[in-house]
Design an enzyme around this catalytic site. Structure first.
Site, short mmCIF file in Angstrom:
data_model
loop_
_atom_site.label_atom_id
_atom_site.label_comp_id
_atom_site.label_asym_id
_atom_site.label_seq_id
_atom_site.Cartn_x
_atom_site.Cartn_y
_atom_site.Cartn_z
N SER A 21 31.60 -73.58 8.40
CA SER A 21 32.01 -72.24 8.85
C SER A 21 32.48 -72.25 10.30
CB SER A 21 30.86 -71.26 8.67
OG SER A 21 30.50 -71.13 7.32
N GLY A 72 37.93 -70.85 -0.08
CA GLY A 72 37.97 -69.41 0.13
C GLY A 72 38.17 -68.97 1.56
N ASP A 293 25.28 -67.57 1.70
CA ASP A 293 25.20 -69.01 1.45
C ASP A 293 23.75 -69.50 1.36
OD1 ASP A 293 27.92 -69.18 1.37
OD2 ASP A 293 28.15 -69.88 3.44
N LYS A 320 32.34 -65.31 -5.31
CA LYS A 320 32.37 -66.60 -4.62
C LYS A 320 33.10 -67.63 -5.49
CE LYS A 320 30.06 -65.15 -1.04
NZ LYS A 320 30.65 -65.12 0.32
N ARG A 368 27.53 -74.94 -4.23
CA ARG A 368 26.19 -74.40 -3.98
C ARG A 368 25.39 -74.27 -5.27
NH1 ARG A 368 26.32 -73.93 1.23
NH2 ARG A 368 28.22 -73.18 2.25
#
Length: 411
Positions: A21, A72, A293, A320, A368
């Site tokens: 990020s 994304g 997350d 997501k 994830r």
């Protein structure tokens, strides 16, 4: 890939990746910055490599097609970036799943600022043809309930606008910690932004910096915290983390205390230790609105061992890389755990079935999900994951690091 666990290591040192990020924000601002800046400890995640390649393409070409695959955050950032690249025209596209993910609020906000964005298939979704313009700035209104990435994208291009930008936030904000992260990175690159209750104000001002170092990834650390929530009298040292972080997912160190996991810091690493002696099994509730997350590994750990725990703030997880709540419902049902989700309230029903036969789990090509489902091996299940390679999206070395903890991994 097949995964099982025979004996969890009493202690191991884990090498975490750099924050994906923060890396994306640093790369975006580096592109917009006129001064030469060296970025150290940049993420090697596939998403980051895709973003870096796309930025090089924009830097060196006047027009073309950019395929951002399923990345994304880079997709949202690129829509904003391309909109302000005067004289350039690109078509931004991605995977079939990426074409389904929300983009309307950002596209509409950019259009109100003078951006020329054309939908080529579904309205306000990828693929988009974007003709770069000098954006006027001023006031813009945006629905903040879909994705914080829209707001971060607008924030980062705001200093280049003629009149700066006042972003008016409508609706309930989600993932607010990521907006705070964007603000912190922008500040380190010389642009101070003012965040009030429902308005973010950014002046016209050039970015500048000399060096920038990316933090280790707290989002990746959450998987190891979740493991210790399921283990007694073990410890893990995570390299590359510090107590002072701009990442919202550092919250896991505080929530994990409720489940007997303590954290101590020493320079650029932290050590987690678990103890059943201080665990409280009382019902607890967690609002995950600002920590998407962190949510999936935390939910899975609670489902497996703390089923009285409840959650809220989860509605945006359906948008997501996969429909994550739906995916969790389907996969955890295979071990006897049923997720009851209604009116944004998640609770658990059922109990674990005996770990007898190998269980085939779908990852939905979602990194994830794959990493979170690996927690089932701690409960004695032999797992077969349909796509283990999807972890490259954020943590390419995850399975190698897992082997340090005693997991047995076979192709």
């Amino acid at each position: 890939m097949k995964l099982s666990l025979h004996q969890f290591s009493t202690h191991a040192q884990i090498e975490l990746p750099a924050s994906k990020s923060i890396s994306h924000r640093a790369l975006m601002i580096h592109f917009l910055c006129k001064s030469s800046v060296e970025i150290s400890n940049l993420s090697t995640a596939h998403d980051t490599l895709l973003f870096s390649t796309a930025l090089d393409q924009i830097r060196n070409q006047q027009q073309g097609i950019i395929d951002i695959e399923d990345a994304g955050t880079p997709a949202r950032f690129l829509v904003a970036l391309l909109a302000c690249q005067e004289g350039k025209e690109f078509t931004l596209t991605g995977t079939s799943r990426m074409k389904q993910r929300p983009m309307a609020a950002l596209v509409q906000a950019l259009r109100s600022l003078g951006a020329e964005i054309e939908s080529l298939e579904e309205d306000n979704c990828l693929p988009l043809r974007i003709q770069g313009r000098q954006l006027k700035g001023g006031d813009v209104y945006i629905d903040a309930s879909a994705s914080s990435q829209f707001i971060s994208a607008l924030c980062m291009i705001a200093p280049l606008m003629n009149n700066g930008l006042n972003i008016h936030l409508l609706g309930k904000r989600v993932s607010e910690s990521y907006i705070q992260m964007t603000s912190a990175v922008m500040t380190e690159w010389g642009v101070d932004i003012e965040i009030e209750d429902t308005v973010i104000r950014i002046p016209t001002k050039p970015y500048h910096a000399s060096t920038y170092q990316v933090e280790g990834d707290w989002s990746s650390a959450t998987f190891f915290y979740a493991m210790l929530m399921l283990q007694d009298q073990v410890s893990i040292t995570l390299k590359g983390l510090s107590a002072k972080s701009i990442q919202g997912d550092a919250k896991i160190q505080h929530w994990a205390k409720d489940f007997g996991v303590s954290t101590t810091f020493d320079e650029d690493e932290c050590t987690m230790a678990s103890s059943h002696a201080i665990r409280s099994l009382a019902s607890r509730h967690y609002d995950m609105t600002h920590h998407p997350d962190l949510a999936i590994p935390f939910i899975v750990a609670c489902a497996l061992q703390y089923p009285s725990t409840t959650f809220s703030g989860l509605h945006h997880l359906e948008f997501k890389e996969s429909k994550r709540l739906t995916a969790l419902q389907q996969e955890l049902a295979k071990v006897g755990i049923h997720l009851h989700y209604e009116h944004d309230h998640l609770s658990f029903e059922g109990q674990l079935i005996p770990a007898e036969n190998e269980i085939l789990l779908q990852t939905y090509q979602d990194h994830r999900m794959a990493m979170s489902l690996s927690l089932l091996a701690i409960k004695g299940y032999s797992l077969q994951l349909d796509d283990a390679s999807c972890v490259r999206k954020s943590f390419p070395d995850f399975w190698n690091q897992l082997s340090k903890l005693g997991f047995e991994i076979k192709p």
